[in-house]
Design an enzyme around this catalytic site. Sequence first.
Site, PDB file in Angstrom:
ATOM      1  N   SER A  72       0.781  -1.243   0.000  1.00 36.69           N
ATOM      2  CA  SER A  72       0.000   0.000   0.000  1.00 36.69           C
ATOM      3  C   SER A  72       0.810   1.288   0.000  1.00 36.69           C
ATOM      4  CB  SER A  72      -0.954   0.018   1.196  1.00 36.69           C
ATOM      5  OG  SER A  72      -2.064  -0.814   0.943  1.00 36.69           O
TER       6      SER A  72
ATOM      7  N   LYS B 232       0.200   3.867  -2.685  1.00 38.91           N
ATOM      8  CA  LYS B 232      -0.776   4.960  -2.630  1.00 38.91           C
ATOM      9  C   LYS B 232      -0.116   6.332  -2.518  1.00 38.91           C
ATOM     10  CE  LYS B 232      -4.499   2.113  -0.691  1.00 38.91           C
ATOM     11  NZ  LYS B 232      -3.941   0.805  -0.370  1.00 38.91           N
TER      12      LYS B 232
ATOM     13  N   SER C   2      -6.007   3.922   4.064  1.00 38.96           N
ATOM     14  CA  SER C   2      -5.536   2.984   3.051  1.00 38.96           C
ATOM     15  C   SER C   2      -6.672   2.392   2.226  1.00 38.96           C
ATOM     16  CB  SER C   2      -4.713   1.860   3.694  1.00 38.96           C
ATOM     17  OG  SER C   2      -3.830   1.290   2.761  1.00 38.96           O
TER      18      SER C   2
END
Length: 378
Positions: free
Chosen positions: A62, A65, A117
């Site tokens: 993640s 991102k 997230s």
Amino acid sequence: MRKTNYPIIFSLLFIITLTSFPSLPEAGKPSDLYSEAAVVIDARTGEVLYEKNAYRTMYPASITKIITTIVALEEAGLSDDVQVSFDAVNVIGSRVYLLEEEILPLEQLLHGIMISSGNDASIAVAEHIDGSVKAFADRMNAFVTEKVGVENSNFTNPHGLFEEEHVTTAYDMARISAYAMGNEQFREIVGTKSLDWKGEGWETTLYNHHDLMRQNDHITGVKNGYVRRSGYTLVTSAFDGDTEVIVVTLNSPSRLFAYNDTNKLIDYSLAEYETQVLSLADEDLLTNHIIPEELAVTTRRGEDIKYEVREEGEIIVTGKGNRKIAHIDLEKRYLTDLPSYIIPSDKETTVVKKQEEPIKKSIALWFILSGFNKVFNR
């Protein structure tokens, strides 16, 4: 994070001659990290302060991102209305529980991406900007190559769920994160510790998944991640005075180990190094050129430095014992999209004046910088 606008201080990543430069100090260097790969860079100069397998190809999870958010901030409008698709709602993994056809402002979705997230928010943003995840992934790759200047990453989605070809390196993620932290809006989003969330499906309070931010006031961001194939990944920014570092750890066996490694690297790098700023404002022979008045360099902490401008069009920066810190060849300057930088503290910048002894100087034409005093407005 304060709501006031900050002036943007552009950080120049100079071409530096690396030959014959003494190494920076190794005292206290961590040697027992659990993470498979790690790197620390000076956020302002880009200099590597520590590395372990920093250029090894890894899966980011993640922390992907970070790219999604900085791309959206630079290439879309915060007030854009974003309609949520079926694909966004049905993504697996962490979500902010969007509803199909729900419409939310881009700014709220970016908070959902970086604080909680949200994989669903990531797809919604990607589809809003480019119509599809594939097209947005192409934009991500062009962005990090052309604007940031990294070359060893390939992104195939905006959220970081595992795909075989979705890869990066610790060094690339540090460079990308330093670039992103130069954007005031990005810095405020990732510095948000909690946020009241109001959507069609639910109302709640989102808490930043980067737990170290609640443990250390010197940590300013940025993102954690996990999928089984990547292990625990973590990107962290931390400052001491005018010095800010970016720490990246990849494939840690647990979240706790990722945090322990990161804390070790923060303590080490901020104890050993600092960012100092050379003042070029009094260089008489530079007055006819459009150039920055300040130049940031990474030094040993507490080290006295000086510089000279040589006849051949070079700036030589030296430290204790005449140790060469930087060798800048003005004739090889070229214009790139340089990352901006915001000093994260209220302390005045440490400015080092040039040495006083007469120096014979002859400067070749440098480059023209446009938009140097850019300020992000609310």
